[in-house]
Motif scaffolding. Structure first.
Motif, PDB file in Angstrom:
ATOM      1  N   TYR A 179      38.906  -0.202  27.617  1.00 25.25           N
ATOM      2  CA  TYR A 179      39.809  -1.352  27.738  1.00 25.25           C
ATOM      3  C   TYR A 179      40.209  -1.865  26.362  1.00 25.25           C
ATOM      4  O   TYR A 179      41.398  -2.135  26.099  1.00 25.25           O
ATOM      5  CB  TYR A 179      39.135  -2.453  28.550  1.00 25.25           C
ATOM      6  N   ASP A 180      39.233  -1.984  25.479  1.00 23.74           N
ATOM      7  CA  ASP A 180      39.519  -2.453  24.125  1.00 23.74           C
ATOM      8  C   ASP A 180      40.434  -1.481  23.374  1.00 23.74           C
ATOM      9  O   ASP A 180      41.232  -1.895  22.522  1.00 23.74           O
ATOM     10  CB  ASP A 180      38.220  -2.647  23.349  1.00 23.74           C
ATOM     11  N   ASN A 181      40.314  -0.182  23.697  1.00 23.93           N
ATOM     12  CA  ASN A 181      41.135   0.838  23.046  1.00 23.93           C
ATOM     13  C   ASN A 181      42.490   1.029  23.730  1.00 23.93           C
ATOM     14  O   ASN A 181      43.316   1.838  23.265  1.00 23.93           O
ATOM     15  CB  ASN A 181      40.401   2.183  23.025  1.00 23.93           C
ATOM     16  N   GLY A 182      42.686   0.332  24.848  1.00 22.01           N
ATOM     17  CA  GLY A 182      43.941   0.464  25.570  1.00 22.01           C
ATOM     18  C   GLY A 182      44.051   1.737  26.387  1.00 22.01           C
ATOM     19  O   GLY A 182      45.158   2.130  26.782  1.00 22.01           O
ATOM     20  N   THR A 183      42.901   2.383  26.704  1.00 23.69           N
ATOM     21  CA  THR A 183      42.937   3.652  27.447  1.00 23.69           C
ATOM     22  C   THR A 183      42.338   3.550  28.847  1.00 23.69           C
ATOM     23  O   THR A 183      42.311   4.548  29.568  1.00 23.69           O
ATOM     24  CB  THR A 183      42.178   4.749  26.671  1.00 23.69           C
ATOM     25  N   LEU A 184      41.847   2.374  29.241  1.00 26.24           N
ATOM     26  CA  LEU A 184      41.257   2.228  30.574  1.00 26.24           C
ATOM     27  C   LEU A 184      42.341   2.282  31.639  1.00 26.24           C
ATOM     28  O   LEU A 184      43.331   1.545  31.563  1.00 26.24           O
ATOM     29  CB  LEU A 184      40.482   0.910  30.679  1.00 26.24           C
ATOM     30  N   LYS A 185      42.166   3.131  32.628  1.00 31.49           N
ATOM     31  CA  LYS A 185      43.146   3.253  33.697  1.00 31.49           C
ATOM     32  C   LYS A 185      43.041   2.069  34.658  1.00 31.49           C
ATOM     33  O   LYS A 185      42.021   1.390  34.728  1.00 31.49           O
ATOM     34  CB  LYS A 185      42.932   4.573  34.441  1.00 31.49           C
ATOM     35  N   GLU A 186      44.122   1.843  35.402  1.00 26.60           N
ATOM     36  CA  GLU A 186      44.142   0.773  36.396  1.00 26.60           C
ATOM     37  C   GLU A 186      42.946   0.947  37.325  1.00 26.60           C
ATOM     38  O   GLU A 186      42.721   2.009  37.907  1.00 26.60           O
ATOM     39  CB  GLU A 186      45.444   0.832  37.196  1.00 26.60           C
ATOM     40  N   SER A 187      42.169  -0.110  37.463  1.00 31.36           N
ATOM     41  CA  SER A 187      40.925  -0.026  38.234  1.00 31.36           C
ATOM     42  C   SER A 187      40.398  -1.431  38.494  1.00 31.36           C
ATOM     43  O   SER A 187      40.925  -2.419  37.980  1.00 31.36           O
ATOM     44  CB  SER A 187      39.872   0.795  37.471  1.00 31.36           C
ATOM     45  N   TYR A 188      39.324  -1.495  39.271  1.00 36.02           N
ATOM     46  CA  TYR A 188      38.683  -2.794  39.486  1.00 36.02           C
ATOM     47  C   TYR A 188      38.116  -3.324  38.170  1.00 36.02           C
ATOM     48  O   TYR A 188      38.110  -4.534  37.931  1.00 36.02           O
ATOM     49  CB  TYR A 188      37.564  -2.676  40.519  1.00 36.02           C
TER      50      TYR A 188
END
Length: 513
Positions: free
Chosen positions: A245-254
């Motif tokens: 998330y901090d790197n901007g790579t977390l996919k849409e998710s809970y």
């Protein structure tokens, strides 16, 4: 045999007498106790409760004592409900009184959950699941069904593993934005099931065993190890997702939804890790159980496979069913709903607990009562479900049956069915489950023929309609059956769909990041 010390006998007798005295003293004027099977003071009627499939015995007692009755078990007050109406009267209409959960004796760090923390967590889960529904769960049930069907047709004998793999991959991608962790989610889900199932742990039946010190309690030792593994997994998933998330790579998710709304939610890191982690654990075994029951039901009632296939051929033709096809597939939905009625996923249900005294129809229900909406009994109310032991999806399609509802573009629907619980404790993942079952079971019917296995002489090998596991989440035990493509074209289409999904990166390989 070592004689029982006299002081221990006297102590148990005094505790039992005090229990009876308090029980009589607190009955409000003008009320009465619920009926129920008589038993010994304090311990109740425990000798008559089987460790295996106890929900059937509780149903038998409801036939004898009525749709609401009570029983004492080792000093704890239990109330069983065998009527959908009564369950709604108490657990929905009076949800403020009946929305707590009793402490599960075998779990560590158990706290009373009917508090601001629980309300805050439930609010977040409700918002998360609502957003997931509005986004059509990222179409993951349909996408992952392509892999599931391809693997099932290649290795039908591994059907139990593959069904858990399907639901595990869907929830791993939805919860954590990462498919790699489905196996660990499934492993932890099985471990939690063992921890909370009365049939698996004596300490969940006899609450006094929790008073034993760790060195005398194998249950505490086992639970401590399970609890530590689960916590490590949840924290690790949270840490990985936070880094992405901090790197901007977390996919849409809970997880991404939690980070976006963390400040507003008021939850800290550990709470967030547990909220998302528990959603993941809850989303695998229950749905997979319904898939397994479909195999059993179709082996016993092949005529319903033919009816579903006919409907799918008319609506879908040469393509797999999709969630958007649902309004045109009432026969498929009827089969799905009958599966979870005929063999409820959690037949004994998860109990509620009263947070204050209550009176219902003149009966007194004291604070701290554990209230069980017995799904096995509720789904066998003959006034609602005539001939309840028969698998008959027609009861959802024929206006002559009490369970019939219109319009058939919407009903039958599994949403808000007793399987998902009642009131403020109702499962909030119903929409996801509905999509998974529609495309998963619909996909099996569209692509495959399932039938009883035959021996070397061509005779059908019998299968048991009642050989089910006895844990809290019930499933038919492993069985042999034949699964073949309906025709060569469909077999090729299943492989093509899977290959295309891999090529376009809809399906993520297990080893990929």
């Amino acid at each position: 045999m070592t004689p029982v010390p006299l002081f221990l006998i006297v102590l148990v007798a005094l505790v039992a007498l005090e229990h009876v005295r308090r029980r009589r003293a607190r009955l409000p004027k003008g009320t009465r106790w619920l009926p129920g099977p008589p038993g010994l003071p304090f311990i109740g009627r425990v000798w008559d409760i089987p460790r295996q499939h106890s929900y059937k015995k509780f149903k038998a007692w409801s036939d004898q004592y009525g749709p609401i009755y009570q029983m004492n078990i080792f000093g704890e007050h239990h109330v069983w409900l065998a009527s959908d109406k009564i369950a709604k009267d108490l657990l929905v209409t009076r949800s403020g009184v009946y929305s707590d959960r009793p402490m599960i004796k075998n779990l560590e760090d158990n706290v009373n959950t009917f508090a601001d923390v629980w309300r805050r967590q439930r609010r977040f889960v409700h918002q998360t699941m609502a957003k997931s529904t509005s986004m059509k769960h990222l179409n993951l049930p349909y996408i992952e069904a392509k892999k599931y069907l391809a693997e099932l047709m290649d290795s039908p004998s591994d059907y139990q593993y593959l069904m858990e793999k399907y639901t595990g991959r869907v929830i791993s991608r939805l919860a954590f934005g990462d498919v790699r962790h489905y196996a660990e989610v499934t492993t932890n889900s099985h471990a939690l099931l063992g921890a909370i199932s009365p049939a698996a742990n004596l300490s969940n039946i006899i609450p006094q065993l929790r008073l034993l010190p760790m060195w005398l309690s194998p249950w505490k030792k086992s639970e401590r190890a399970r609890h530590d593994r689960e916590r490590e997994f949840f924290v690790r998933m949270y840490t990985l997702a936070k880094s992405d998330y901090d790197n901007g790579t977390l996919k849409e998710s809970y997880m991404s939804q939690f980070f976006e709304g963390k400040e507003k939610s008021g939850a800290d890191d550990i709470e967030g890790a547990y909220i998302i982690g528990m959603i993941g654990l809850a989303g695998i075994l229950t749905t997979a159980s319904a898939f397994m029951t479909y195999i059993l039901a179709i082996c016993l009632h092949p005529e319903w496979q033919e009816k579903v296939q006919k409907e799918l051929d008319e609506v879908c033709g040469d393509r797999m069913p999709e969630p958007s096809d649902s309004p045109k597939l009432p026969v498929l939905r009827a089969v799905i709903k009958e599966i979870i009625r005929w063999r409820p996923v959690t037949p004994s249900s998860i109990p509620h607990e009263t947070v204050e005294d209550d009176i219902y129809d003149g009966y007194f229900i004291p604070k701290g009562s554990q209230v069980h909406p017995n799904q096995w009994a509720i789904t066998r109310e003959t006034s609602v479900y005539p001939d309840p032991e028969t698998f008959n999806p027609q009861r959802w399609l024929d206006p002559s049956f009490p369970s019939y509802q219109e319009p058939l573009t919407q009903y039958p629907s599994i949403k808000n069915f007793t399987t998902f619980g009642y009131g403020r404790r109702i499962c909030m993942g119903m929409d996801l489950v509905e999509d998974e079952l529609l495309v998963g079971i619909g996909g099996m019917a569209w692509a495959c023929n399932i039938r009883k296995k035959r021996d070397e002489n061509g005779r059908e090998i019998p299968v048991s309609a009642t050989d089910y596991s006895s844990l809290l989440i019930s499933r038919p035990k492993q069985m042999d059956f034949d699964l073949t493509p309906r025709d060569t074209k469909r077999g090729q289409l299943v492989k093509f769909n899977y290959a295309k999904a891999l090529e376009t990166a809809e399906i993520i390989r297990d080893s990929s990041y």
